[in-house]
Scaffold this motif. Structure first.
Motif, PDB file in Angstrom:
ATOM      1  N   ARG A 127      -7.478  -3.416  -7.047  1.00  0.00           N
ATOM      2  CA  ARG A 127      -7.513  -2.312  -8.007  1.00  0.00           C
ATOM      3  C   ARG A 127      -6.694  -1.176  -7.410  1.00  0.00           C
ATOM      4  O   ARG A 127      -7.073  -0.605  -6.392  1.00  0.00           O
ATOM      5  CB  ARG A 127      -8.947  -1.881  -8.265  1.00  0.00           C
ATOM      6  CG  ARG A 127      -9.776  -2.972  -8.933  1.00  0.00           C
ATOM      7  CD  ARG A 127     -11.238  -2.635  -8.969  1.00  0.00           C
ATOM      8  NE  ARG A 127     -11.491  -1.525  -9.872  1.00  0.00           N
ATOM      9  CZ  ARG A 127     -12.684  -1.254 -10.381  1.00  0.00           C
ATOM     10  NH1 ARG A 127     -13.724  -1.988 -10.075  1.00  0.00           N
ATOM     11  NH2 ARG A 127     -12.843  -0.233 -11.186  1.00  0.00           N
ATOM     12  N   LEU A 128      -5.557  -0.886  -8.061  1.00  0.00           N
ATOM     13  CA  LEU A 128      -4.660   0.165  -7.583  1.00  0.00           C
ATOM     14  C   LEU A 128      -4.716   1.357  -8.527  1.00  0.00           C
ATOM     15  O   LEU A 128      -4.272   1.244  -9.675  1.00  0.00           O
ATOM     16  CB  LEU A 128      -3.214  -0.360  -7.544  1.00  0.00           C
ATOM     17  CG  LEU A 128      -2.923  -1.577  -6.676  1.00  0.00           C
ATOM     18  CD1 LEU A 128      -1.556  -2.146  -7.002  1.00  0.00           C
ATOM     19  CD2 LEU A 128      -3.015  -1.191  -5.213  1.00  0.00           C
ATOM     20  N   PRO A 129      -5.237   2.496  -8.094  1.00  0.00           N
ATOM     21  CA  PRO A 129      -5.204   3.682  -8.947  1.00  0.00           C
ATOM     22  C   PRO A 129      -3.748   4.039  -9.269  1.00  0.00           C
ATOM     23  O   PRO A 129      -2.904   4.087  -8.368  1.00  0.00           O
ATOM     24  CB  PRO A 129      -5.864   4.766  -8.101  1.00  0.00           C
ATOM     25  CG  PRO A 129      -6.702   3.999  -7.111  1.00  0.00           C
ATOM     26  CD  PRO A 129      -5.930   2.737  -6.841  1.00  0.00           C
ATOM     27  N   LEU A 130      -3.454   4.251 -10.534  1.00  0.00           N
ATOM     28  CA  LEU A 130      -2.091   4.560 -10.976  1.00  0.00           C
ATOM     29  C   LEU A 130      -1.844   6.063 -10.795  1.00  0.00           C
ATOM     30  O   LEU A 130      -1.959   6.850 -11.723  1.00  0.00           O
ATOM     31  CB  LEU A 130      -1.892   4.137 -12.432  1.00  0.00           C
ATOM     32  CG  LEU A 130      -0.483   4.271 -13.009  1.00  0.00           C
ATOM     33  CD1 LEU A 130       0.531   3.498 -12.189  1.00  0.00           C
ATOM     34  CD2 LEU A 130      -0.461   3.817 -14.454  1.00  0.00           C
ATOM     35  N   THR A 131      -1.538   6.424  -9.542  1.00  0.00           N
ATOM     36  CA  THR A 131      -1.302   7.821  -9.200  1.00  0.00           C
ATOM     37  C   THR A 131       0.048   7.951  -8.498  1.00  0.00           C
ATOM     38  O   THR A 131       0.507   7.010  -7.841  1.00  0.00           O
ATOM     39  CB  THR A 131      -2.391   8.367  -8.253  1.00  0.00           C
ATOM     40  OG1 THR A 131      -2.343   7.635  -7.023  1.00  0.00           O
ATOM     41  CG2 THR A 131      -3.779   8.255  -8.866  1.00  0.00           C
ATOM     42  N   ALA A 132       0.647   9.114  -8.614  1.00  0.00           N
ATOM     43  CA  ALA A 132       1.912   9.358  -7.921  1.00  0.00           C
ATOM     44  C   ALA A 132       1.713   9.250  -6.415  1.00  0.00           C
ATOM     45  O   ALA A 132       2.558   8.698  -5.704  1.00  0.00           O
ATOM     46  CB  ALA A 132       2.458  10.733  -8.301  1.00  0.00           C
ATOM     47  N   ALA A 133       0.584   9.735  -5.908  1.00  0.00           N
ATOM     48  CA  ALA A 133       0.308   9.682  -4.476  1.00  0.00           C
ATOM     49  C   ALA A 133       0.081   8.252  -3.987  1.00  0.00           C
ATOM     50  O   ALA A 133       0.305   7.955  -2.817  1.00  0.00           O
ATOM     51  CB  ALA A 133      -0.914  10.541  -4.151  1.00  0.00           C
ATOM     52  N   GLY A 134      -0.365   7.356  -4.868  1.00  0.00           N
ATOM     53  CA  GLY A 134      -0.642   5.972  -4.481  1.00  0.00           C
ATOM     54  C   GLY A 134       0.578   5.074  -4.485  1.00  0.00           C
ATOM     55  O   GLY A 134       0.537   3.964  -3.956  1.00  0.00           O
ATOM     56  N   ALA A 135       1.679   5.562  -5.041  1.00  0.00           N
ATOM     57  CA  ALA A 135       2.898   4.752  -5.098  1.00  0.00           C
ATOM     58  C   ALA A 135       3.364   4.412  -3.687  1.00  0.00           C
ATOM     59  O   ALA A 135       3.386   5.265  -2.802  1.00  0.00           O
ATOM     60  CB  ALA A 135       3.988   5.494  -5.857  1.00  0.00           C
ATOM     61  N   GLY A 136       3.704   3.145  -3.478  1.00  0.00           N
ATOM     62  CA  GLY A 136       4.218   2.695  -2.192  1.00  0.00           C
ATOM     63  C   GLY A 136       3.164   2.391  -1.153  1.00  0.00           C
ATOM     64  O   GLY A 136       3.492   1.939  -0.058  1.00  0.00           O
ATOM     65  N   LYS A 137       1.901   2.608  -1.461  1.00  0.00           N
ATOM     66  CA  LYS A 137       0.827   2.348  -0.503  1.00  0.00           C
ATOM     67  C   LYS A 137       0.202   0.987  -0.795  1.00  0.00           C
ATOM     68  O   LYS A 137      -0.408   0.787  -1.847  1.00  0.00           O
ATOM     69  CB  LYS A 137      -0.230   3.447  -0.573  1.00  0.00           C
ATOM     70  CG  LYS A 137       0.307   4.784  -0.125  1.00  0.00           C
ATOM     71  CD  LYS A 137      -0.751   5.850  -0.152  1.00  0.00           C
ATOM     72  CE  LYS A 137      -0.140   7.170   0.305  1.00  0.00           C
ATOM     73  NZ  LYS A 137      -1.044   8.279   0.139  1.00  0.00           N
ATOM     74  N   ALA A 138       0.352   0.062   0.148  1.00  0.00           N
ATOM     75  CA  ALA A 138      -0.181  -1.294  -0.023  1.00  0.00           C
ATOM     76  C   ALA A 138      -1.695  -1.298   0.141  1.00  0.00           C
ATOM     77  O   ALA A 138      -2.253  -0.539   0.933  1.00  0.00           O
ATOM     78  CB  ALA A 138       0.456  -2.236   0.988  1.00  0.00           C
ATOM     79  N   GLN A 139      -2.318  -2.164  -0.644  1.00  0.00           N
ATOM     80  CA  GLN A 139      -3.765  -2.340  -0.567  1.00  0.00           C
ATOM     81  C   GLN A 139      -4.045  -3.829  -0.412  1.00  0.00           C
ATOM     82  O   GLN A 139      -3.443  -4.658  -1.092  1.00  0.00           O
ATOM     83  CB  GLN A 139      -4.416  -1.805  -1.831  1.00  0.00           C
ATOM     84  CG  GLN A 139      -5.924  -1.866  -1.800  1.00  0.00           C
ATOM     85  CD  GLN A 139      -6.518  -1.149  -2.997  1.00  0.00           C
ATOM     86  OE1 GLN A 139      -5.999  -0.147  -3.466  1.00  0.00           O
ATOM     87  NE2 GLN A 139      -7.611  -1.678  -3.487  1.00  0.00           N
TER      88      GLN A 139
END
Length: 158
Positions: free
Chosen positions: A132-144
């Protein structure tokens, strides 16, 4: 109007490239683990801030009879008759990467939406909402990391 109809209309409007609004290209990369089984079926989809289905971005896996094993996506998207229009492809082999690109309305970013990925492999356990990836500008490019079959998933905004 009924609530399901309103939800369906809102999802269709939000996912479509708005004629007058702004849209962003989003590329989702899903790297699978070397789990030692057949190709994985994956459903990549959006949910809103309340966890309600907002649209399907991609389904990897060619046989519709197995889509029920993508349990959360199957349950949430059951009322969407067009959930598979132009968004299906082959299953994804162990150790491989699936890349999905979609145009999403700017209004979805930082508005509580999530990119969710369900996974299932024949003769192995299903893994609903594995990532589950929050669709946020800050979350872009951060692997989970995923829970079972997915090594990592991330998205980029353009």
């Amino acid at each position: 109007m009924s609530k399901p109809l309103i939800t369906a209309i809102a999802a269709a409007c939000a996912l479509a490239v708005p004629a007058l609004g702004q849209a962003r290209e989003v590329t989702i990369a899903t790297q699978l683990k070397n789990y030692g089984g057949d190709g994985a079926y994956l459903a990549v989809y959006l949910t809103d801030a309340k966890g309600a289905y907002a649209g399907t971005l991609w389904v990897a896996g060619g046989k519709a009879k197995y889509y029920k094993h993508l349990a959360d996506w199957s349950r949430l998207s059951a009322g969407d008759a067009k959930r598979l229009n132009g968004v299906t492809g082959a299953s994804v082999g162990a150790g491989r990467t699936l890349r999905v690109t979609a145009d999403l309305a700017d209004a979805l970013i930082d508005a509580g939406y999530e990119i969710r990925i369900d996974a299932a492999v024949e003769d192995m356990r299903d893994s609903p909402s594995e990532v589950r990836l929050p669709l946020t500008a800050a979350g872009a490019g951060k692997a989970q990391a995923g829970k079972q079959y997915i090594q990592s998933a991330s998205f980029q905004l353009k």
